[in-house]
Enzyme design. Structure first.
Site, mmCIF file in Angstrom:
data_model
loop_
_atom_site.group_PDB
_atom_site.id
_atom_site.type_symbol
_atom_site.label_atom_id
_atom_site.label_comp_id
_atom_site.label_asym_id
_atom_site.label_seq_id
_atom_site.Cartn_x
_atom_site.Cartn_y
_atom_site.Cartn_z
ATOM 1 N N GLU A 1 0.814 -1.234 0.000
ATOM 2 C CA GLU A 1 0.000 0.000 0.000
ATOM 3 C C GLU A 1 0.842 1.276 0.000
ATOM 4 O O GLU A 1 0.682 2.137 0.870
ATOM 5 C CB GLU A 1 -0.947 -0.025 1.214
ATOM 6 C CG GLU A 1 -1.805 -1.276 1.261
ATOM 7 C CD GLU A 1 -2.534 -1.475 2.587
ATOM 8 O OE1 GLU A 1 -2.487 -0.578 3.440
ATOM 9 O OE2 GLU A 1 -3.143 -2.546 2.788
ATOM 10 N N HIS B 1 -10.386 -6.392 -0.821
ATOM 11 C CA HIS B 1 -11.299 -6.086 0.286
ATOM 12 C C HIS B 1 -12.462 -5.335 -0.359
ATOM 13 O O HIS B 1 -12.371 -4.132 -0.620
ATOM 14 C CB HIS B 1 -10.611 -5.189 1.327
ATOM 15 C CG HIS B 1 -9.534 -5.885 2.092
ATOM 16 N ND1 HIS B 1 -9.788 -6.906 2.973
ATOM 17 C CD2 HIS B 1 -8.195 -5.707 2.105
ATOM 18 C CE1 HIS B 1 -8.656 -7.326 3.508
ATOM 19 N NE2 HIS B 1 -7.667 -6.624 2.983
ATOM 20 N N ASN C 1 1.787 -5.271 -2.971
ATOM 21 C CA ASN C 1 0.428 -5.655 -2.567
ATOM 22 C C ASN C 1 -0.382 -4.397 -2.259
ATOM 23 O O ASN C 1 0.090 -3.511 -1.556
ATOM 24 C CB ASN C 1 0.569 -6.517 -1.286
ATOM 25 C CG ASN C 1 -0.704 -7.213 -0.864
ATOM 26 O OD1 ASN C 1 -1.384 -7.836 -1.683
ATOM 27 N ND2 ASN C 1 -1.038 -7.126 0.416
HETATM 28 O O1 G3I Z 1 -3.324 -7.497 19.987
HETATM 29 C C1 G3I Z 1 -3.905 -6.297 20.498
HETATM 30 C C2 G3I Z 1 -4.627 -6.586 21.783
HETATM 31 O O2 G3I Z 1 -3.706 -6.998 22.774
HETATM 32 C C3 G3I Z 1 -5.376 -5.318 22.216
HETATM 33 O O3 G3I Z 1 -6.137 -5.583 23.354
HETATM 34 C C4 G3I Z 1 -6.285 -4.815 21.099
HETATM 35 C C5 G3I Z 1 -6.987 -3.516 21.458
HETATM 36 O O4 G3I Z 1 -7.551 -2.915 20.309
HETATM 37 O O5 G3I Z 1 -5.513 -4.594 19.944
HETATM 38 C C6 G3I Z 1 -4.859 -5.758 19.474
HETATM 39 O O6 G3I Z 1 -4.112 -5.458 18.343
HETATM 40 C C7 G3I Z 1 -4.840 -5.143 17.156
HETATM 41 C C8 G3I Z 1 -4.524 -6.199 16.102
HETATM 42 O O7 G3I Z 1 -5.116 -5.837 14.877
HETATM 43 C C9 G3I Z 1 -5.024 -7.592 16.493
HETATM 44 O O8 G3I Z 1 -6.424 -7.621 16.538
HETATM 45 C C10 G3I Z 1 -4.388 -3.787 16.682
HETATM 46 O O9 G3I Z 1 -4.832 -2.798 17.622
HETATM 47 C C11 G3I Z 1 -4.968 -3.472 15.306
HETATM 48 O O10 G3I Z 1 -4.409 -2.268 14.816
HETATM 49 C C12 G3I Z 1 -4.604 -4.600 14.364
HETATM 50 O O11 G3I Z 1 -5.227 -4.335 13.133
HETATM 51 C C13 G3I Z 1 -4.732 -5.058 12.016
HETATM 52 C C14 G3I Z 1 -4.429 -4.063 10.885
HETATM 53 O O12 G3I Z 1 -4.076 -4.769 9.704
HETATM 54 C C15 G3I Z 1 -3.247 -3.151 11.242
HETATM 55 O O13 G3I Z 1 -2.066 -3.877 11.431
HETATM 56 C C16 G3I Z 1 -5.801 -6.061 11.601
HETATM 57 O O14 G3I Z 1 -5.921 -7.075 12.598
HETATM 58 C C17 G3I Z 1 -5.394 -6.697 10.268
HETATM 59 O O15 G3I Z 1 -6.466 -7.518 9.813
HETATM 60 C C18 G3I Z 1 -5.116 -5.602 9.234
HETATM 61 O O16 G3I Z 1 -4.705 -6.241 8.044
HETATM 62 C C19 G3I Z 1 -4.518 -5.399 6.890
HETATM 63 C C20 G3I Z 1 -3.377 -6.018 6.081
HETATM 64 O O17 G3I Z 1 -2.232 -6.170 6.885
HETATM 65 C C21 G3I Z 1 -3.071 -5.155 4.866
HETATM 66 N N1 G3I Z 1 -4.268 -4.943 4.044
HETATM 67 C C22 G3I Z 1 -5.453 -4.450 4.789
HETATM 68 C C23 G3I Z 1 -5.755 -5.354 5.981
HETATM 69 C C24 G3I Z 1 -7.020 -4.893 6.694
HETATM 70 O O18 G3I Z 1 -6.871 -3.625 7.240
#
Ligand code: G3I
Length: 331
Positions: free
Chosen positions: A135, A213, A177
């Protein structure tokens, strides 16, 4: 579920190398038996949803944490699954220390080299594909200013990141990607220009990931997706659908009607991919509505995946099977 042919077995009948996969959360592989059993049964490839990102692997400058990523790198081959590495350079999941860091371009290049060396080096020979850059551009083709690599190094950080990754792990296939760049026009044109430039300059890029997505009312047609794949593969690149999910909750109609339309969208995307010889994989961003980033972002009842929250197949799962069966050579 038990009586259904797993997706990976349907893929094996295609007689071509093809990744069928999903992103996973290693903690759930460890803690939830149904989750782990479904991943092992259905797929031949997994992507770590978060565990290889910078904020997770180097939360404090110079201090690495590979525990979750290592767990996946042990679990996956033990269950006959390949791993897709995600992601080396991104503007999200950046640790706080890096977001505020001020340093010279030379120091930033050295840091990029250490970062790629640490991750791609640690798993050298065990990652099939790396999302080297994720991205990197905005809708209008301008570079994302909030990427630390863009800010500290400049436009050519992409070239450098691909060269460094290739030097570190020469057998991995290296991808750019992105999202909202699946069909033709708009950002897809910008992504095409970006990767065409990389190819022209001899940068070691091997493929483009179309994240997909999408939503029932926000998606490319089959013709648009096919045309985009065709022009990208004409550059000599592979393509994959890398993070597919299909949002439905904002649409009118019953859930049954929405899931029927969702099934058509999954089937059509998989059909296009299977029809393109250089589309070498179809991966979703999760597989059960029980564990999906969509529920956190769009609402608890968003249901963009192909198994429901009890792991029962939705129409989309059967539709994917239909596309795979149709593409399999007659025996
Ligand atoms: O693990 C912590 C947890 O300990 C805490 O209590 C909680 C509170 O909000 O947060 C948890 O971490 C989160 C993590 O996802 C696991 O659920 C982060 O805050 C959150 O920012 C993170 O979001 C991820 C996001 O990328 C940013 O890294 C999403 O799961 C993940 O699905 C998303 O994936 C992206 C791809 O990498 C790239 N393309 C888009 C896709 C969707 O946004």
């Amino acid at each position: 579920m038990d009586s259904l042919l797993p997706l990976r077995e349907a893929v094996a009948k295609l007689n071509r190398p093809f990744q069928i996969g999903t992103c996973v959360r290693p903690a759930l592989l460890r803690d939830e038996a149904d989750y782990a059993a479904t991943v092992a049964a259905q797929f031949n490839t997994v992507t770590p949803g978060n565990e290889m990102k910078f904020c997770r692997t180097q939360p404090t400058q110079g201090q690495y944490d590979f525990r979750d990523a290592d767990m996946l790198m042990d679990w996956a081959p033990a269950h006959n699954l390949a791993v897709r590495g995600h992601t080396l350079c991104w503007h999200e999941c950046v640790p706080d220390w890096l977001n505020v860091l001020e340093c010279s371009r030379a120091d930033a290049l050295a840091m990029l080299q250490r970062h790629i060396g640490a991750l791609a080096g640690r798993y050298r020979g065990h990652i099939t594909i790396w999302d080297v850059v994720n991205e990197a551009i905005e809708e209008d083709g301008t570079r994302r200013a909030n990427s630390p690599w863009q800010r500290l190094i400049g436009d050519d950080y992409l070239d450098t990141a691909f060269h460094l990754t290739h030097a570190t792990d020469p057998t991995a296939r290296l991808y750019y990607n992105d999202f909202d760049a699946d069909g033709m026009g708009g950002k897809a044109d910008q992504v095409y220009e970006l990767v065409a430039g990389l190819v022209k300059r001899g940068v070691p890029i091997h493929g483009v990931g179309l994240q997909m997505h999408i939503a029932l009312d926000k998606r490319p047609t089959q013709a648009e997706l096919a045309a985009n794949m065709a022009r990208l593969t004409a550059l000599g690149l592979d393509v994959q659908i890398t993070e597919m999910d299909v949002r439905v909750r904002h649409m009118p109609g019953t859930w049954e009607e929405r899931f029927a339309q969702q099934a058509v969208v999954y089937r059509e995307a998989l059909e296009v991919c299977l029809d393109q010889p250089r589309c070498v994989g179809f991966l979703s961003w999760g597989f059960t509505d029980k564990h999906s980033w969509l529920t956190k972002r769009f609402g608890d009842d968003e249901a963009g995946l192909f198994l429901d929250a009890t792991y029962a197949p939705k129409p989309a799962f059967h539709a994917m099977h239909a596309a795979l069966a149709q593409a399999a050579p007659a025996v």
